[in-house]
Design a protein around this motif. Structure first.
Motif, short mmCIF file in Angstrom:
data_model
loop_
_atom_site.label_atom_id
_atom_site.label_comp_id
_atom_site.label_asym_id
_atom_site.label_seq_id
_atom_site.Cartn_x
_atom_site.Cartn_y
_atom_site.Cartn_z
N SER A 1 87.15 23.20 32.59
CA SER A 1 87.12 23.74 34.04
C SER A 1 86.77 24.93 34.20
O SER A 1 87.35 25.81 33.46
CB SER A 1 88.55 23.25 34.76
OG SER A 1 88.92 21.84 34.68
N TYR A 2 86.59 25.55 35.48
CA TYR A 2 86.18 26.71 35.63
C TYR A 2 87.67 27.42 35.76
O TYR A 2 88.57 27.01 36.26
CB TYR A 2 85.83 27.07 37.23
CG TYR A 2 84.23 26.77 37.44
CD1 TYR A 2 83.90 25.36 37.84
CD2 TYR A 2 83.36 27.90 36.94
CE1 TYR A 2 82.47 25.30 37.94
CE2 TYR A 2 81.82 27.39 37.14
CZ TYR A 2 81.37 26.11 37.38
OH TYR A 2 80.34 26.07 37.36
N GLY A 3 87.65 28.69 35.09
CA GLY A 3 89.04 29.29 34.87
C GLY A 3 89.76 29.00 33.88
O GLY A 3 90.91 29.41 33.37
N SER A 4 89.69 27.96 33.23
CA SER A 4 90.30 27.64 32.04
C SER A 4 89.85 28.39 30.86
O SER A 4 88.85 28.93 30.57
CB SER A 4 90.00 26.05 31.60
OG SER A 4 90.56 25.65 30.72
N ALA A 5 90.85 28.08 29.99
CA ALA A 5 90.30 28.89 28.58
C ALA A 5 89.68 28.10 27.43
O ALA A 5 89.33 28.71 26.56
CB ALA A 5 91.73 29.55 28.07
N ASN A 6 89.70 26.85 27.89
CA ASN A 6 89.14 25.71 27.01
C ASN A 6 89.04 24.33 27.52
O ASN A 6 89.45 24.29 28.82
CB ASN A 6 90.10 25.66 25.50
CG ASN A 6 89.37 25.31 24.35
OD1 ASN A 6 88.15 24.65 24.53
ND2 ASN A 6 90.03 25.89 23.31
N TYR A 7 88.53 23.65 26.97
CA TYR A 7 88.55 22.23 27.34
C TYR A 7 89.96 21.80 27.70
O TYR A 7 90.70 21.79 26.99
CB TYR A 7 87.77 21.25 26.35
CG TYR A 7 86.31 21.41 26.23
CD1 TYR A 7 86.07 22.50 25.21
CD2 TYR A 7 85.21 20.96 26.90
CE1 TYR A 7 84.32 22.64 24.94
CE2 TYR A 7 83.94 21.28 26.67
CZ TYR A 7 83.68 22.16 25.61
OH TYR A 7 82.35 22.35 25.37
N ASN A 8 90.28 21.19 29.01
CA ASN A 8 91.24 20.92 29.35
C ASN A 8 91.50 19.60 29.91
O ASN A 8 92.83 19.27 30.49
CB ASN A 8 91.86 22.08 30.43
CG ASN A 8 90.88 22.35 31.73
OD1 ASN A 8 89.65 21.74 31.61
ND2 ASN A 8 91.36 22.29 32.75
N TYR A 9 90.78 18.70 29.86
CA TYR A 9 90.79 17.26 30.14
C TYR A 9 89.79 16.50 28.93
O TYR A 9 88.67 16.96 28.62
CB TYR A 9 90.17 17.17 31.35
CG TYR A 9 90.62 17.59 32.66
CD1 TYR A 9 90.30 18.64 33.39
CD2 TYR A 9 91.93 16.98 33.15
CE1 TYR A 9 90.84 19.32 34.47
CE2 TYR A 9 92.63 17.88 34.24
CZ TYR A 9 92.11 18.53 34.89
OH TYR A 9 92.70 19.19 35.88
N TRP A 10 90.56 15.40 28.59
CA TRP A 10 90.03 14.68 27.60
C TRP A 10 90.36 13.17 27.81
O TRP A 10 90.91 12.69 28.52
CB TRP A 10 90.66 14.73 26.28
CG TRP A 10 90.85 16.19 25.68
CD1 TRP A 10 91.33 17.36 26.04
CD2 TRP A 10 89.67 16.82 24.75
NE1 TRP A 10 91.03 18.46 25.19
CE2 TRP A 10 90.12 17.94 24.44
CE3 TRP A 10 88.91 15.99 23.68
CZ2 TRP A 10 89.45 18.95 23.53
CZ3 TRP A 10 88.12 16.71 22.84
CH2 TRP A 10 88.18 18.05 22.58
N GLY A 11 88.99 12.50 27.35
CA GLY A 11 89.21 11.11 27.43
C GLY A 11 89.85 10.35 26.47
O GLY A 11 90.33 11.02 25.46
N GLN A 12 89.82 9.01 26.32
CA GLN A 12 90.63 8.50 25.33
C GLN A 12 89.85 8.04 23.98
O GLN A 12 90.50 7.62 23.02
CB GLN A 12 91.01 7.00 25.79
CG GLN A 12 90.10 5.87 25.98
CD GLN A 12 88.79 5.93 26.73
OE1 GLN A 12 89.23 6.92 27.62
NE2 GLN A 12 87.81 5.25 26.74
#
Length: 120
Positions: free
Chosen positions: A101-112
């Protein structure tokens, strides 16, 4: 929130192909880029490929020339594909897609995750 659902994994013989899909929904306008990662048996999760909103793509050296990442975006959903050709036994892993996400430091959502098996 962003929801990610992977599909397309399976069993394929060495040298074969598979196409993975990652359907992203929710606040996709907040997403800067979506990537694919994989985790083999007893291994750490590794980067595979990523594609940004502008369409800029990047790949791990181990998959360059064999894998292609692409995307298809509509107002309510974005689908990211990973076309995998010339598959090798070392490509066997659980494949995950992730959103940054914009503003995030890293990948912040993950799938299964979706499993890919290439027998030796």
């Amino acid at each position: 929130q962003v929801q990610l659902v992977e599909s397309g994994g399976g069993l394929v013989q060495a040298g074969g192909s598979l196409r993975l899909s990652c359907a992203a929904s929710g606040r996709i306008f907040d997403v800067y880029k979506i990537g694919w990662f994989r985790q083999g048996p007893g291994e750490d999760r590794d980067f595979v490929a990523t594609i940004s909103n502008s369409g800029s793509a990047d790949y791990a050296d181990s998959v360059k020339g064999r894998f292609t990442i692409s995307k298809d975006t509509s107002p309510s959903q974005s689908t990211v594909y990973l076309q995998m050709n010339s598959l090798k036994p070392e490509d066997t892993a659980i494949y995950y897609c992730a959103a940054f996400s914009y503003g995030s430091a890293n990948y912040n959502y993950w799938g299964q995750g979706t499993p890919v098996t290439v027998p030796s």
